[in-house]
Motif scaffolding. Sequence first.
Motif, PDB file in Angstrom:
ATOM      1  N   TYR A 288      32.490 128.521  27.637  1.00 28.86           N
ATOM      2  CA  TYR A 288      32.877 127.447  28.548  1.00 28.86           C
ATOM      3  C   TYR A 288      31.659 126.778  29.171  1.00 28.86           C
ATOM      4  CZ  TYR A 288      37.464 129.626  28.293  1.00 28.86           C
ATOM      5  OH  TYR A 288      38.649 130.136  27.844  1.00 28.86           O
TER       6      TYR A 288
ATOM      7  N   GLN B   7      42.146 132.681  29.353  1.00 32.79           N
ATOM      8  CA  GLN B   7      42.063 132.673  30.816  1.00 32.79           C
ATOM      9  C   GLN B   7      40.693 133.131  31.258  1.00 32.79           C
ATOM     10  OE1 GLN B   7      44.153 131.972  33.332  1.00 32.79           O
ATOM     11  NE2 GLN B   7      46.023 131.478  32.220  1.00 32.79           N
TER      12      GLN B   7
ATOM     13  N   ASP C  55      35.455 124.964  31.960  1.00 32.85           N
ATOM     14  CA  ASP C  55      36.368 124.329  31.003  1.00 32.85           C
ATOM     15  C   ASP C  55      35.681 124.246  29.648  1.00 32.85           C
ATOM     16  OD1 ASP C  55      39.134 122.672  31.572  1.00 32.85           O
ATOM     17  OD2 ASP C  55      38.082 121.994  29.772  1.00 32.85           O
TER      18      ASP C  55
ATOM     19  N   GLN D  63      39.340 117.406  35.356  1.00 34.90           N
ATOM     20  CA  GLN D  63      39.282 117.865  33.975  1.00 34.90           C
ATOM     21  C   GLN D  63      39.009 119.363  33.857  1.00 34.90           C
ATOM     22  OE1 GLN D  63      35.447 115.571  33.056  1.00 34.90           O
ATOM     23  NE2 GLN D  63      35.374 117.280  31.613  1.00 34.90           N
ATOM     24  N   TYR D  64      38.684 120.012  34.957  1.00 34.66           N
ATOM     25  CA  TYR D  64      38.375 121.429  34.897  1.00 34.66           C
ATOM     26  C   TYR D  64      39.635 122.262  35.089  1.00 34.66           C
ATOM     27  CZ  TYR D  64      33.403 120.663  34.574  1.00 34.66           C
ATOM     28  OH  TYR D  64      32.158 120.297  34.126  1.00 34.66           O
ATOM     29  N   THR D  65      39.799 123.244  34.204  1.00 35.19           N
ATOM     30  CA  THR D  65      41.014 124.057  34.203  1.00 35.19           C
ATOM     31  C   THR D  65      40.914 125.280  35.097  1.00 35.19           C
ATOM     32  OG1 THR D  65      41.461 123.358  31.931  1.00 35.19           O
ATOM     33  CG2 THR D  65      42.557 125.371  32.693  1.00 35.19           C
ATOM     34  N   TYR D  66      39.760 125.933  35.084  1.00 39.16           N
ATOM     35  CA  TYR D  66      39.606 127.212  35.784  1.00 39.16           C
ATOM     36  C   TYR D  66      38.741 127.024  37.022  1.00 39.16           C
ATOM     37  CZ  TYR D  66      41.299 128.726  31.272  1.00 39.16           C
ATOM     38  OH  TYR D  66      42.043 128.864  30.136  1.00 39.16           O
TER      39      TYR D  66
END
Length: 122
Positions: A32, A1, A99, A108-111
Amino acid sequence: QVQLVESGGGLVQAGGSLRLSCAASGRTFGSYVAAWFRQAPGKEREFVAEVGRSGGGTYFADSVKGRFTISRDNAKNTMYLQMNSLKPEDTAVYYCAADRAIGTDYVQYTYWGRGTQVTVSS
């Protein structure tokens, strides 16, 4: 995370400058790739700039090329967006994102951070 928090937004006149910061916490930020996106009212979120894990591999949207620079300081877990020669059309909420894989598509980016408002007056 990874938790991301943007800062540095505000109101500026056309032609002025602002520097946005994105502070990361949690797992090692340097693992990242990171990027800036923006979203104006009624418009889709759009790519602004991206930077690779070590600070190289930068890429910019055509609309900001030559005016914005992106950088990061992994020792401080922080990414920056220096915005010069600002235009009213740069007005938007600016988001930082991170990411594992680099890219220009926001899906496509998670955070994500919560965003910071940039308003450029004419």
